[in-house]
Design an enzyme around this catalytic site. Structure first.
Site, PDB file in Angstrom:
ATOM      1  N   ARG A 163       0.818  -1.219   0.000  1.00  0.00           N
ATOM      2  CA  ARG A 163       0.000   0.000   0.000  1.00  0.00           C
ATOM      3  C   ARG A 163       0.852   1.269   0.000  1.00  0.00           C
ATOM      4  O   ARG A 163       0.502   2.268   0.617  1.00  0.00           O
ATOM      5  CB  ARG A 163      -0.970   0.017   1.192  1.00  0.00           C
ATOM      6  CG  ARG A 163      -1.920  -1.169   1.263  1.00  0.00           C
ATOM      7  CD  ARG A 163      -2.875  -1.217   0.065  1.00  0.00           C
ATOM      8  NE  ARG A 163      -3.739  -2.376   0.164  1.00  0.00           N
ATOM      9  CZ  ARG A 163      -3.490  -3.539  -0.432  1.00  0.00           C
ATOM     10  NH1 ARG A 163      -2.404  -3.688  -1.157  1.00  0.00           N
ATOM     11  NH2 ARG A 163      -4.324  -4.554  -0.303  1.00  0.00           N
ATOM     12  N   SER A 212     -11.249   0.244   3.617  1.00  0.00           N
ATOM     13  CA  SER A 212     -10.400  -0.328   4.665  1.00  0.00           C
ATOM     14  C   SER A 212      -9.636   0.779   5.382  1.00  0.00           C
ATOM     15  O   SER A 212      -8.930   1.559   4.763  1.00  0.00           O
ATOM     16  CB  SER A 212      -9.409  -1.323   4.063  1.00  0.00           C
ATOM     17  OG  SER A 212     -10.090  -2.441   3.538  1.00  0.00           O
ATOM     18  N   GLU A 282      -4.516   3.107   6.679  1.00  0.00           N
ATOM     19  CA  GLU A 282      -4.521   2.929   5.225  1.00  0.00           C
ATOM     20  C   GLU A 282      -5.237   4.101   4.574  1.00  0.00           C
ATOM     21  O   GLU A 282      -4.845   4.571   3.513  1.00  0.00           O
ATOM     22  CB  GLU A 282      -5.200   1.610   4.843  1.00  0.00           C
ATOM     23  CG  GLU A 282      -5.188   1.328   3.355  1.00  0.00           C
ATOM     24  CD  GLU A 282      -5.644  -0.073   3.017  1.00  0.00           C
ATOM     25  OE1 GLU A 282      -6.303  -0.240   1.973  1.00  0.00           O
ATOM     26  OE2 GLU A 282      -5.344  -1.014   3.771  1.00  0.00           O
TER      27      GLU A 282
END
EC number: 1.3.1.98
Length: 302
Positions: A163, A212, A282
């Site tokens: 990520r 998320s 995130e």
């Protein structure tokens, strides 16, 4: 400048949480040349941020200083280059890319259907789901740097990790080339249907959410840590940890961005106390808090 430049543009309608302040300036370029010329003529001290679908984002209540760049329809094209390769504009959604790939009989892009964002966003953050990541299919991307210069970067130059990419601040992905493999469209559609069904059953897709919230730590699932810490359904004001999937935060109606972010910090503290694991955000959090002193207004010459 041929695009549209708007001062004090509300961002809450453009992000999934439906909260947060305004952009000092919102620029919607006509095309890549327009974006390049605009950035080249902009004072280098002015911050620049790209905005896609606003799905993985908390815009703080004091708004975003500088310029927010939003890529519109001119950047949403998806073209087939050869039997297994697609060239996709930075404003194209994951749903559009996966659907075009299916129609062309190109497999490996099914997971993009589950990423609620645009090519520019998920190339920058190495978006992924269901066992695959953007780095698995990306060949190269065209980027307009903060300086206005246009460069093409191959996947190896992006420094991808989980990520995260090494793209510099202010750089905007305007196009990406992806490569998959030949596959029967019916097989592709079946996998896309499976992914859609699983997401519908397990995630609060019809809520005001940001997707998320926390990255999965090594050896753990973020949702399981949050659940074990007793955070399922936890609230702060009108912000709530989803009872359906506790790695999702929700705006139940009138939550401020400050409440949503503070709830996330509450969750991080409880998980740390219960398991010793430090959850990493995130969701991107940008802008100023409501009580932060705003700097002098930035003049953008047109």
């Amino acid at each position: 400048m041929r695009g549209r430049l708007t001062a004090n543009a509300p961002l809450a309608p453009l992000v999934w949480f439906k909260s947060g302040g305004a952009a000092e300036w919102l620029f919607e370029p006509k095309d890549e040349d327009d974006l390049s010329a605009f950035l080249r003529g902009l004072d280098p001290a002015v911050p620049v941020m790209a905005l896609g679908l606003g799905s993985n984002l908390i815009v703080r209540d004091g708004g975003v200083p500088g310029v927010v760049v939003r890529l519109g329809k001119a950047f949403a094209q998806v073209d087939r280059l050869d039997e297994v390769t697609l060239r996709c504009g930075g404003g194209a959604s994951g749903i559009l890319v996966s659907s075009k790939a299916r129609d062309a009989g190109i497999g490996a892009f099914e997971f993009l259907r589950s990423i609620p964002g645009t090519v520019g966003g998920f190339v920058r953050m190495n978006g992924g789901a269901y066992g695959r990541e953007v780095k698995d299919v990306l060949v190269e991307c065209d980027v307009v740097l903060r300086s206005g210069d246009c460069v093409t970067l191959d996947v190896g130059a992006l420094g991808y990790t989980y990520r995260h990419s090494a793209l510099p601040d202010g750089a905007i992905v305007v196009c990406a080339t992806f490569r998959g493999h030949a596959e029967d469209p019916a097989t592709i559609q079946a996998e896309m249907d499976r992914i859609s069904s699983e997401r519908e059953a397990s995630q609060p897709l019809r809520s005001r959410t940001g997707g998320s919230t926390f990255k999965n730590p090594d050896g753990h699932k973020a949702w399981a840590l949050v659940d074990a810490a007793g955070c399922r359904g936890l609230t702060r004001g009108d912000a709530q940890v989803s009872e359906k999937h506790c790695n999702f935060l929700l705006n139940l109606g009138s939550a401020t961005s400050a409440e949503i972010e503070a709830l996330g910090e509450d969750v991080r503290a409880r998980v740390r106390a219960q398991s010793g694991v430090e959850l990493e955000w995130e969701i991107q959090r940008v802008g100023r808090a409501a009580d932060d002193a705003a700097p002098d207004h930035i003049e953008v010459k047109t």
